[in-house]
Design an enzyme around this catalytic site. Structure first.
Site, PDB file in Angstrom:
ATOM      1  N   SER A  74      40.656  34.907  39.648  1.00  0.00           N
ATOM      2  CA  SER A  74      41.723  34.000  40.066  1.00  0.00           C
ATOM      3  C   SER A  74      41.433  33.411  41.449  1.00  0.00           C
ATOM      4  O   SER A  74      41.898  32.322  41.776  1.00  0.00           O
ATOM      5  CB  SER A  74      43.068  34.724  40.073  1.00  0.00           C
ATOM      6  OG  SER A  74      43.485  35.044  38.766  1.00  0.00           O
TER       7      SER A  74
ATOM      8  N   ALA B 108      45.546  40.497  42.467  1.00  0.00           N
ATOM      9  CA  ALA B 108      44.542  41.536  42.249  1.00  0.00           C
ATOM     10  C   ALA B 108      43.360  41.031  41.438  1.00  0.00           C
ATOM     11  O   ALA B 108      42.349  41.726  41.310  1.00  0.00           O
ATOM     12  CB  ALA B 108      45.177  42.735  41.539  1.00  0.00           C
ATOM     13  N   SER B 109      43.456  39.824  40.901  1.00  0.00           N
ATOM     14  CA  SER B 109      42.440  39.278  40.006  1.00  0.00           C
ATOM     15  C   SER B 109      41.314  38.586  40.764  1.00  0.00           C
ATOM     16  O   SER B 109      41.550  37.627  41.501  1.00  0.00           O
ATOM     17  CB  SER B 109      43.090  38.282  39.035  1.00  0.00           C
ATOM     18  OG  SER B 109      42.137  37.458  38.405  1.00  0.00           O
ATOM     19  N   THR B 110      40.099  39.057  40.550  1.00  0.00           N
ATOM     20  CA  THR B 110      38.941  38.477  41.229  1.00  0.00           C
ATOM     21  C   THR B 110      38.696  37.022  40.822  1.00  0.00           C
ATOM     22  O   THR B 110      38.568  36.134  41.680  1.00  0.00           O
ATOM     23  CB  THR B 110      37.675  39.289  40.908  1.00  0.00           C
ATOM     24  OG1 THR B 110      37.581  39.472  39.489  1.00  0.00           O
ATOM     25  CG2 THR B 110      37.706  40.644  41.574  1.00  0.00           C
TER      26      THR B 110
ATOM     27  N   ASP C  64      47.353  36.655  39.374  1.00  0.00           N
ATOM     28  CA  ASP C  64      47.732  37.896  40.041  1.00  0.00           C
ATOM     29  C   ASP C  64      46.770  38.048  41.210  1.00  0.00           C
ATOM     30  O   ASP C  64      45.561  37.867  41.050  1.00  0.00           O
ATOM     31  CB  ASP C  64      47.609  39.073  39.065  1.00  0.00           C
ATOM     32  CG  ASP C  64      48.051  40.411  39.655  1.00  0.00           C
ATOM     33  OD1 ASP C  64      47.874  40.627  40.870  1.00  0.00           O
ATOM     34  OD2 ASP C  64      48.545  41.255  38.897  1.00  0.00           O
TER      35      ASP C  64
END
Length: 200
Positions: free
Chosen positions: A15, A11-13, A9
Site C-alpha cells: 500500500s 500495516a500493508s507494505t 491499511d
C-alpha cells in the site's frame, strides 16, 4: 467525475507503493481518488490468520521484502524495512478517518507510509504520529483527541465493515463505482482505466 476508492491499511507494505502513485496515476486519466483506511486484522482473523501472511509464510515474506526494495528503487522512492512488522496501524487508521473530512488524508497517508517504509520508523504510537501531524501543520493534540473519541473509533470500524462488504480481502485494493475490485499495487493503473472507461 469517474473515481476509484483506494482501500489501505498502514500495516500493508504494498500500500506504500500505491499511496505514493495513486493521485498522479488517477489524475492522468481524470479520475478522482477516495482514500479509504481500514483494518486488515478482522479480515485476516476470519481466515484463521493471527499475523501477516508475510510472517506466517517465511518464503513469501523473504520475497516480499526483496520485491519491495526493487519496486521502490524503480519508482524512485526510499525504502527501509522497519524493525517491527507489521506495526499496529489502529491509531494511524483512526487519524486518517479524521483527515477524510478535512481534506488532508492523502498528505497524512503519504507522510505516514514514508516514515514507516521509506525511513523505517515506528508509526504505532501517539508520539510517532504527533511528529507526522505536526510536520503537516496540523494540531496534533486536537486530531488525536478526535481520532480516539467514540466517533473516531466508530469511523474506522465502519470503514472496515464497508471494506468487507465490498469484497476486499487484502491491501491495497481499489474499487470502482460499478463494484469492480482490483487487488494489489500493480492493479492501480488497471483500476483507474476501468473507472475512466466505465464512468456513468
Amino acid at each position: 467525475m469517474a473515481h476509484i476508492t483506494f482501500w489501505f491499511d498502514f500495516a500493508s507494505t504494498y500500500s506504500y507503493l500505491a499511496a505514493m502513485r495513486a493521485a498522479e496515476v488517477a489524475a492522468q486519466r481524470g479520475v478522482g481518488v477516495t482514500w479509504q483506511p481500514f483494518l486488515l486484522g478482522p479480515i485476516f482473523g476470519a481466515q484463521g490468520w493471527t499475523d501477516s501472511p508475510f510472517n506466517i509464510y517465511e518464503a513469501k515474506g523473504k520475497y516480499m521484502w526483496r520485491d519491495m526494495a526493487r519496486l521502490a528503487d524503480a519508482e524512485g522512492i526510499p525504502f527501509n524495512r522497519p524493525e517491527t512488522f507489521p506495526q499496529n496501524s489502529l491509531l494511524a487508521g483512526r487519524i486518517a478517518c479524521v483527515g477524510q473530512d478535512e481534506g488532508w488524508i492523502a498528505d497524512f497517508t503519504r507522510a505516514t507510509y514514508t516514515a514507516q517504509f521509506g525511513n523505517g520508523q515506528d508509526i504505532s504510537t501517539a508520539a510517532d504520529l504527533t511528529l507526522i501531524l505536526t510536520s503537516l501543520g496540523l494540531d496534533a493534540a486536537d486530531v488525536l483527541a478526535r481520532a480516539t473519541s467514540a466517533d473516531g473509533k466508530l469511523a474506522l470500524r465502519a470503514s472496515t465493515d464497508a471494506a468487507i462488504a465490498a469484497g476486499v480481502f487484502g491491501a491495497p485494493s481499489f474499487t470502482t463505482h460499478d463494484g469492480e475490485l482490483f487487488w494489489g499495487s500493480d492493479r492501480l493503473a488497471e483500476a483507474v482505466d476501468w473507472a475512466a472507461t466505465h464512468a456513468v
